[in-house]
Scaffold this motif. Structure first.
Motif, PDB file in Angstrom:
ATOM      1  N   GLN A  49       0.825  -1.197   0.000  1.00 37.59           N
ATOM      2  CA  GLN A  49       0.000   0.000   0.000  1.00 37.59           C
ATOM      3  C   GLN A  49       0.863   1.252   0.000  1.00 37.59           C
ATOM      4  O   GLN A  49       1.983   1.252   0.507  1.00 37.59           O
ATOM      5  CB  GLN A  49      -0.912  -0.010   1.214  1.00 37.59           C
ATOM      6  N   LEU A  50       0.307   2.326  -0.544  1.00 34.64           N
ATOM      7  CA  LEU A  50       0.996   3.609  -0.561  1.00 34.64           C
ATOM      8  C   LEU A  50       1.009   4.219   0.834  1.00 34.64           C
ATOM      9  O   LEU A  50       0.070   4.049   1.597  1.00 34.64           O
ATOM     10  CB  LEU A  50       0.285   4.586  -1.493  1.00 34.64           C
ATOM     11  N   ASP A  51       2.060   4.942   1.149  1.00 33.39           N
ATOM     12  CA  ASP A  51       2.060   5.754   2.355  1.00 33.39           C
ATOM     13  C   ASP A  51       1.064   6.880   2.164  1.00 33.39           C
ATOM     14  O   ASP A  51       0.720   7.241   1.034  1.00 33.39           O
ATOM     15  CB  ASP A  51       3.445   6.355   2.601  1.00 33.39           C
ATOM     16  N   VAL A  52       0.633   7.479   3.252  1.00 37.14           N
ATOM     17  CA  VAL A  52      -0.395   8.521   3.168  1.00 37.14           C
ATOM     18  C   VAL A  52       0.075   9.753   2.406  1.00 37.14           C
ATOM     19  O   VAL A  52      -0.740  10.489   1.862  1.00 37.14           O
ATOM     20  CB  VAL A  52      -0.900   8.928   4.565  1.00 37.14           C
ATOM     21  N   PHE A  53       1.376   9.994   2.341  1.00 37.44           N
ATOM     22  CA  PHE A  53       1.867  11.194   1.667  1.00 37.44           C
ATOM     23  C   PHE A  53       2.270  10.940   0.211  1.00 37.44           C
ATOM     24  O   PHE A  53       2.822  11.807  -0.442  1.00 37.44           O
ATOM     25  CB  PHE A  53       3.031  11.824   2.438  1.00 37.44           C
ATOM     26  N   LEU A  54       1.976   9.758  -0.317  1.00 37.79           N
ATOM     27  CA  LEU A  54       2.303   9.433  -1.700  1.00 37.79           C
ATOM     28  C   LEU A  54       1.045   9.157  -2.494  1.00 37.79           C
ATOM     29  O   LEU A  54       0.018   8.801  -1.955  1.00 37.79           O
ATOM     30  CB  LEU A  54       3.204   8.194  -1.750  1.00 37.79           C
ATOM     31  N   ARG A  55       1.143   9.309  -3.789  1.00 41.26           N
ATOM     32  CA  ARG A  55       0.027   8.987  -4.671  1.00 41.26           C
ATOM     33  C   ARG A  55       0.546   8.067  -5.778  1.00 41.26           C
ATOM     34  O   ARG A  55       1.742   8.048  -6.066  1.00 41.26           O
ATOM     35  CB  ARG A  55      -0.582  10.252  -5.255  1.00 41.26           C
ATOM     36  N   PRO A  56      -0.354   7.316  -6.418  1.00 41.83           N
ATOM     37  CA  PRO A  56       0.094   6.444  -7.516  1.00 41.83           C
ATOM     38  C   PRO A  56       0.703   7.265  -8.652  1.00 41.83           C
ATOM     39  O   PRO A  56       0.304   8.402  -8.892  1.00 41.83           O
ATOM     40  CB  PRO A  56      -1.189   5.761  -7.981  1.00 41.83           C
ATOM     41  N   ALA A  57       1.669   6.692  -9.326  1.00 43.70           N
ATOM     42  CA  ALA A  57       2.271   7.354 -10.475  1.00 43.70           C
ATOM     43  C   ALA A  57       1.243   7.455 -11.595  1.00 43.70           C
ATOM     44  O   ALA A  57       0.316   6.647 -11.670  1.00 43.70           O
ATOM     45  CB  ALA A  57       3.493   6.570 -10.937  1.00 43.70           C
ATOM     46  N   PRO A  58       1.382   8.443 -12.475  1.00 44.53           N
ATOM     47  CA  PRO A  58       0.445   8.560 -13.594  1.00 44.53           C
ATOM     48  C   PRO A  58       0.367   7.252 -14.388  1.00 44.53           C
ATOM     49  O   PRO A  58       1.358   6.579 -14.577  1.00 44.53           O
ATOM     50  CB  PRO A  58       1.053   9.673 -14.449  1.00 44.53           C
ATOM     51  N   GLY A  59      -0.820   6.898 -14.805  1.00 46.55           N
ATOM     52  CA  GLY A  59      -1.017   5.665 -15.551  1.00 46.55           C
ATOM     53  C   GLY A  59      -1.212   4.463 -14.643  1.00 46.55           C
ATOM     54  O   GLY A  59      -1.389   3.354 -15.118  1.00 46.55           O
ATOM     55  N   GLY A  60      -1.155   4.678 -13.333  1.00 45.36           N
ATOM     56  CA  GLY A  60      -1.402   3.592 -12.392  1.00 45.36           C
ATOM     57  C   GLY A  60      -0.362   2.490 -12.437  1.00 45.36           C
ATOM     58  O   GLY A  60      -0.666   1.346 -12.195  1.00 45.36           O
ATOM     59  N   GLU A  62       1.877  -0.211 -11.539  1.00 45.16           N
ATOM     60  CA  GLU A  62       1.938  -1.048 -10.342  1.00 45.16           C
ATOM     61  C   GLU A  62       3.304  -0.920  -9.690  1.00 45.16           C
ATOM     62  O   GLU A  62       4.339  -0.994 -10.340  1.00 45.16           O
ATOM     63  CB  GLU A  62       1.677  -2.499 -10.715  1.00 45.16           C
ATOM     64  N   GLY A  63       3.287  -0.697  -8.399  1.00 46.42           N
ATOM     65  CA  GLY A  63       4.525  -0.678  -7.640  1.00 46.42           C
ATOM     66  C   GLY A  63       5.296   0.632  -7.711  1.00 46.42           C
ATOM     67  O   GLY A  63       6.329   0.765  -7.101  1.00 46.42           O
ATOM     68  N   ARG A  64       4.814   1.611  -8.436  1.00 39.31           N
ATOM     69  CA  ARG A  64       5.525   2.878  -8.524  1.00 39.31           C
ATOM     70  C   ARG A  64       4.788   3.923  -7.717  1.00 39.31           C
ATOM     71  O   ARG A  64       3.589   3.985  -7.705  1.00 39.31           O
ATOM     72  CB  ARG A  64       5.640   3.368  -9.966  1.00 39.31           C
ATOM     73  N   ARG A  65       5.531   4.772  -7.045  1.00 41.03           N
ATOM     74  CA  ARG A  65       4.947   5.821  -6.235  1.00 41.03           C
ATOM     75  C   ARG A  65       5.514   7.164  -6.660  1.00 41.03           C
ATOM     76  O   ARG A  65       6.599   7.237  -7.222  1.00 41.03           O
ATOM     77  CB  ARG A  65       5.262   5.598  -4.751  1.00 41.03           C
ATOM     78  N   GLN A  66       4.807   8.213  -6.328  1.00 40.23           N
ATOM     79  CA  GLN A  66       5.237   9.541  -6.709  1.00 40.23           C
ATOM     80  C   GLN A  66       4.922  10.502  -5.571  1.00 40.23           C
ATOM     81  O   GLN A  66       3.874  10.396  -4.934  1.00 40.23           O
ATOM     82  CB  GLN A  66       4.490   9.963  -7.985  1.00 40.23           C
ATOM     83  N   ARG A  67       5.819  11.423  -5.333  1.00 45.99           N
ATOM     84  CA  ARG A  67       5.561  12.447  -4.317  1.00 45.99           C
ATOM     85  C   ARG A  67       4.501  13.391  -4.852  1.00 45.99           C
ATOM     86  O   ARG A  67       4.463  13.666  -6.038  1.00 45.99           O
ATOM     87  CB  ARG A  67       6.833  13.236  -4.019  1.00 45.99           C
ATOM     88  N   PRO A  68       3.636  13.920  -3.961  1.00 45.83           N
ATOM     89  CA  PRO A  68       2.593  14.872  -4.419  1.00 45.83           C
ATOM     90  C   PRO A  68       3.198  16.137  -4.976  1.00 45.83           C
ATOM     91  O   PRO A  68       4.292  16.477  -4.753  1.00 45.83           O
ATOM     92  CB  PRO A  68       1.797  15.163  -3.175  1.00 45.83           C
TER      93      PRO A  68
END
Length: 68
Positions: A49-60, A62-68
């Motif tokens: 699961q993503l941490d609360v301060f991260l959002r999924p990377a564009p295009g969804g 899988e396994g990649r996270r992006q800072r807001p």
């Protein structure tokens, strides 16, 4: 995660100072290809699961996270 912290702390200061890191990104840079060994429950097959301060990377991706 201690492995990510160790990788950052052993980098040259001029490379690491002033940067914001995500454990996943640091571990991948260090050659880790699977994060399964870092699960709280190794038997779990649920997606991480993503941490609360991260959002999924564009295009969804899988396994990649992006800072807001």
């Amino acid at each position: 995660m201690a492995d990510a912290a160790y990788a950052i702390l052993t980098r040259p200061a001029e490379e690491a100072t002033g940067n914001c890191y995500l454990d996943e990104d640091v571990l991948r840079e260090e050659g880790v290809t699977s994060l399964d060994g870092y699960r709280a429950d190794p038997a779990s097959t649920r997606p991480l699961q993503l941490d609360v301060f991260l959002r999924p990377a564009p295009g969804g991706a899988e396994g990649r996270r992006q800072r807001p």
